[in-house]
Design an enzyme around this catalytic site. Structure first.
Site, PDB file in Angstrom:
ATOM      1  N   CYS A 115       4.409  13.354  -7.498  1.00  0.00           N
ATOM      2  CA  CYS A 115       3.633  14.742  -8.080  1.00  0.00           C
ATOM      3  C   CYS A 115       2.651  14.275  -8.940  1.00  0.00           C
ATOM      4  CB  CYS A 115       4.755  15.598  -8.699  1.00  0.00           C
ATOM      5  SG  CYS A 115       4.298  16.884  -9.634  1.00  0.00           S
ATOM      6  N   HIS A 120       0.815  -1.307   0.033  1.00  0.00           N
ATOM      7  CA  HIS A 120       0.017   0.008  -0.015  1.00  0.00           C
ATOM      8  C   HIS A 120       0.619   1.284   0.097  1.00  0.00           C
ATOM      9  CE1 HIS A 120      -3.595  -2.520   1.778  1.00  0.00           C
ATOM     10  NE2 HIS A 120      -3.272  -2.657   0.570  1.00  0.00           N
ATOM     11  N   THR A 147      -3.314  -8.200  11.035  1.00  0.00           N
ATOM     12  CA  THR A 147      -4.585  -7.569  10.079  1.00  0.00           C
ATOM     13  C   THR A 147      -5.796  -7.976  10.134  1.00  0.00           C
ATOM     14  OG1 THR A 147      -4.805  -7.247   7.586  1.00  0.00           O
ATOM     15  CG2 THR A 147      -3.806  -9.323   8.287  1.00  0.00           C
ATOM     16  N   SER A 148      -6.794  -7.208   9.894  1.00  0.00           N
ATOM     17  CA  SER A 148      -8.178  -7.381  10.077  1.00  0.00           C
ATOM     18  C   SER A 148      -8.798  -8.061   8.785  1.00  0.00           C
ATOM     19  CB  SER A 148      -9.376  -6.125   9.978  1.00  0.00           C
ATOM     20  OG  SER A 148      -8.949  -5.132   8.991  1.00  0.00           O
ATOM     21  N   CYS A 185       3.996  16.144 -12.772  1.00  0.00           N
ATOM     22  CA  CYS A 185       4.814  15.373 -13.454  1.00  0.00           C
ATOM     23  C   CYS A 185       5.281  13.915 -13.158  1.00  0.00           C
ATOM     24  CB  CYS A 185       6.396  16.188 -13.395  1.00  0.00           C
ATOM     25  SG  CYS A 185       6.942  16.167 -11.711  1.00  0.00           S
ATOM     26  N   GLU A 202      -7.523 -10.694  18.377  1.00  0.00           N
ATOM     27  CA  GLU A 202      -8.951 -10.496  17.747  1.00  0.00           C
ATOM     28  C   GLU A 202      -9.121 -11.782  16.598  1.00  0.00           C
ATOM     29  OE1 GLU A 202      -9.675  -8.213  20.904  1.00  0.00           O
ATOM     30  OE2 GLU A 202     -11.188  -9.147  19.550  1.00  0.00           O
ATOM     31  N   ASN A 246      -2.952 -12.611  16.130  1.00  0.00           N
ATOM     32  CA  ASN A 246      -3.859 -11.430  16.135  1.00  0.00           C
ATOM     33  C   ASN A 246      -4.805 -11.640  17.418  1.00  0.00           C
ATOM     34  OD1 ASN A 246      -6.240  -9.462  15.827  1.00  0.00           O
ATOM     35  ND2 ASN A 246      -5.868  -9.679  13.830  1.00  0.00           N
TER      36      ASN A 246
END
Ligand code: BV8
Ligand code: ZN
Length: 245
Positions: free
Chosen positions: A129, A121, A190-191, A132, A217, A215
């Site tokens: 930019c 990501h 990570t969820s 350009c 959860e 995790n």
């Protein structure tokens, strides 16, 4: 705090020199004091991702989007890698085929010494930019004025992947290739709801890998994982490496 002990199968797989894929999300930086997205008190609490993490939001109000990312840059500049980042960095030194695919943009894996990695990501510490197309590292803890401008006169954007934007093709292809050949895949913090990154553990499972979720959860991946180690990565990962030493 006691944590679940890794299974003998997982310890054996960690000792092998077979291909290993590690996929991380915001949870791996939680113990570095960086907020996650979807937990209570997370980045998306009170902020609609559509307002700060899409190209449309940026076109509508670049300054508002830059304020969101500048706040994360300031937080990231104050943070340090935690034992989870360091444990993952040490995993690549075992000489086995290894890849870390991170969804995180905070740069903490790099600062912990990870090299065999791809950023799915993008990075908080790179700007691009809108005119350009030039892209470069910019590690200033705070940018002023916002939005920053390029020498060509156009405004700069954070070089991160927003919703509705394609992931860097080469990075994702590398992660997919490792998902298909890995014998072990650790999915950390990570969820597992953001695609196509969340498809990587599914691809690893389909190719016969032993997929371990780390995790505190449960997530949509949990019922399909080969093993779940429920607890904070900063404690679980060092204990796991110790058990396999
Ligand atoms: C794409 C920007 C196509 C960077 C992010 C409808 C409309 C539009 C799009 C879609 C749609 N439906 C589906 C989509 C696709 C969309 C998507 O998946 N949406 C989901 C939400 C439904 N995906 C996309 O848009 C992707 N692009 O599909 O493009 C395309 C193709 C070709 C050509 C053009 C277009 C782009 C996805 C990337 C979006 N960018 N952020 C940034 O600002 O950081 S997403 C955001 O979520 C972050 O990047 C983050 O990395 C990602 C995943 O979140 P997590 O890292 O998992 O964090 P989260 O808070 O969710 O969970 C933390 C976990 O840690 C929790 O489980 C918690 O329990 C755990 N935890 C807490 N403490 C600890 C811990 N774990 C371990 N130890 C601890 N101590
Ligand atoms: Zn420019």
């Amino acid at each position: 705090m006691s944590h679940p002990a890794p299974s003998p199968r997982l310890v054996a797989l960690l000792r092998e020199r077979t291909p290993l894929l590690v996929l991380t999300g915001a949870g791996v930086s939680r113990e570095s004091g960086i907020a996650t997205f979807r937990e209570a008190g997370g980045l998306w609490e009170g902020v609609d991702p559509a307002e700060v993490a899409t190209p449309e939001a940026f076109a509508r109000d670049p300054r508002r989007v830059w304020c969101f990312y500048d706040a994360r840059r300031r937080q990231g500049a104050q943070a340090s890698p935690n034992p989870a980042h360091r444990a993952i960095a040490s995993l690549e030194e075992t000489g086995r085929p290894f890849l870390l695919a991170t969804q995180n943009v905070d740069g903490l894996h790099e600062r912990a010494g990870s090299r065999a990695m791809v950023r799915l990501h993008g990075s908080l510490w790179r700007v691009r930019c809108t005119g350009c197309g030039d892209e470069w590292e910019d590690d200033r803890p705070a940018i002023d004025p916002l939005p920053p401008a390029c020498a060509c006169g156009a405004i700069l954007r954070p070089a991160v992947v927003w919703f509705g934007e394609a992931l860097p093709q080469q990075a994702f292809a590398q992660a997919q290739a490792m998902a298909r050949r890995a014998s072990l895949c650790l999915v950390v913090g990570t969820s597992a709801v953001v695609y196509p990154a969340a498809a990587l553990p599914e691809a690893a499972l389909a190719a016969g890998a032993y997929v371990v979720e780390i995790n505190p959860e449960p997530t949509p991946l949990s019922p399909f994982a080969s093993e779940v180690l429920a607890g904070p990565a900063g404690e679980i990962l060092p204990a796991l490496l110790e058990a396999a030493a």
